[in-house]
Design a protein around this motif. Structure first.
Motif, short mmCIF file in Angstrom:
data_model
loop_
_atom_site.label_atom_id
_atom_site.label_comp_id
_atom_site.label_asym_id
_atom_site.label_seq_id
_atom_site.Cartn_x
_atom_site.Cartn_y
_atom_site.Cartn_z
N GLY A 172 0.81 -1.21 0.00
CA GLY A 172 0.00 0.00 0.00
C GLY A 172 0.85 1.26 0.00
O GLY A 172 0.53 2.25 -0.69
N LEU A 223 -4.47 -0.05 -5.70
CA LEU A 223 -4.64 0.33 -4.30
C LEU A 223 -6.07 0.06 -3.83
O LEU A 223 -6.29 -0.43 -2.72
CB LEU A 223 -4.28 1.81 -4.14
CG LEU A 223 -3.98 2.34 -2.72
CD1 LEU A 223 -2.88 1.53 -2.05
CD2 LEU A 223 -3.61 3.80 -2.81
N HIS A 233 -7.29 -2.64 -0.85
CA HIS A 233 -8.13 -2.29 0.30
C HIS A 233 -9.29 -3.25 0.48
O HIS A 233 -9.89 -3.30 1.57
CB HIS A 233 -8.64 -0.86 0.14
CG HIS A 233 -7.57 0.17 0.30
ND1 HIS A 233 -7.69 1.46 -0.17
CD2 HIS A 233 -6.34 0.09 0.87
CE1 HIS A 233 -6.58 2.14 0.12
NE2 HIS A 233 -5.76 1.33 0.73
#
Length: 294
Positions: free
Chosen positions: A141, A286, A290
């Motif tokens: 991340g 990204l 998540h």
């Protein structure tokens, strides 16, 4: 080349823990930076733990070898790229300059000054074995967040690998959940063409680069996908010699163990897709990260 915690293009050396700066050494560089122990060295440069005599801070000083291939170009490229980048997950270059020739016959040498990341590079961390999915997700991340800005600025890092990812130490000395991207010495942009037909490190370059095509933002995503897979499995996706590794990725994708789970395999599978146009952008990757339940 990788800094600090220097690695060469094909040979990666673990970065030792920084030692206290030795202020009894040679005359300070630029009248300001007192060199201490060597943190790492390679064919292009040497990196030192150093003390900034003006601020009393410890920094990393990278001194380029004048005899190295493209030494001046690598120096200028790194300085130019960092002028455009300000991100918490990118190791910043805070100063640069030229060390004049001395009476012993040493040629002038260029140097950059960076924040000192007290910790280790990801390559040395992975020597101990794979990381947990939670740590891998945190590091991935960090670097994806950095690449959102890097790619938005029209910059391609062009050498993403474990040795170019620095992980600061937590208070107890263990690796923290933050990762930082270092070494833009072979990065490309609209103003900076590649220094060679293949500038990255063989085990992490994309299939299109193996075929001789110029690296793009999608090539960075591919390399980072291989790094994340290595974190989770503890092994390179394409081992062997440089040639064997490059040939293997033109024939197949990396093996994704089913034990990683559906969402990890979906993310890593799309990041390492054979065709650049099938890979996500850093921002898209990204978002997928998540959604992984850790």
């Amino acid at each position: 080349m990788t800094l600090p915690g220097l690695t060469t293009k094909h040979t990666e050396t673990p970065r030792p823990a920084p030692a206290a700066t030795d202020t009894s050494g040679p005359r300070p560089i630029a009248g300001r930076y007192q060199l201490g122990p060597v943190l790492g060295s390679g064919s292009e440069a040497v990196v030192y733990d150093a003390g900034d005599l003006r601020t009393s801070e410890r920094v990393a000083v990278k001194i380029f070898r004048p005899e190295a291939s493209h030494a001046d170009e690598r120096f200028q490229r790194e300085v130019d790229m960092h002028r455009r980048l300000r991100h918490w997950a990118v190791v910043p270059v805070r100063d640069h300059g030229l060390i004049p020739a001395d009476h012993d016959g040493d040629a002038p040498r260029r140097f950059t000054v960076m924040d000192l990341v007290e910790g280790r590079n990801l390559r040395s961390i992975l020597y101990a074995g794979p990381a947990t999915p939670a740590m891998t997700a945190a590091w991935l991340g960090s670097i994806l967040d950095a690449l959102v800005q890097v790619h938005r600025k029209g910059i391609v890092h062009n050498d993403i690998k474990p040795a170019n990812i620095l992980v600061p130490s937590a208070a107890d000395g263990s690796p923290s959940v933050v990762a930082k991207l270092a070494d833009f010495g072979v990065a490309t942009s609209r103003r900076h063409a590649p220094l060679a037909s293949t500038s990255g490190t063989a085990h992490y370059i994309s299939p299109e680069e193996a075929f001789g095509t110029k690296a793009t933002a999608a090539s960075d995503i591919y390399a980072l996908g291989l790094v994340a897979l290595e974190c989770l499995t503890g092994a390179k996706a394409f081992p062997g010699t440089a040639v064997e590794s490059m040939v293997a990725r033109t024939l197949r994708g990396p093996a994704l163990p089913y034990t990683l789970g559906r969402r990890w395999n979906a993310l890593l599978g799309t990041m390492t897709a054979a065709r650049p146009e099938d890979r996500p952008t850093a921002r898209q990757a990204l978002r997928m990260l998540h959604r992984i339940n850790l």
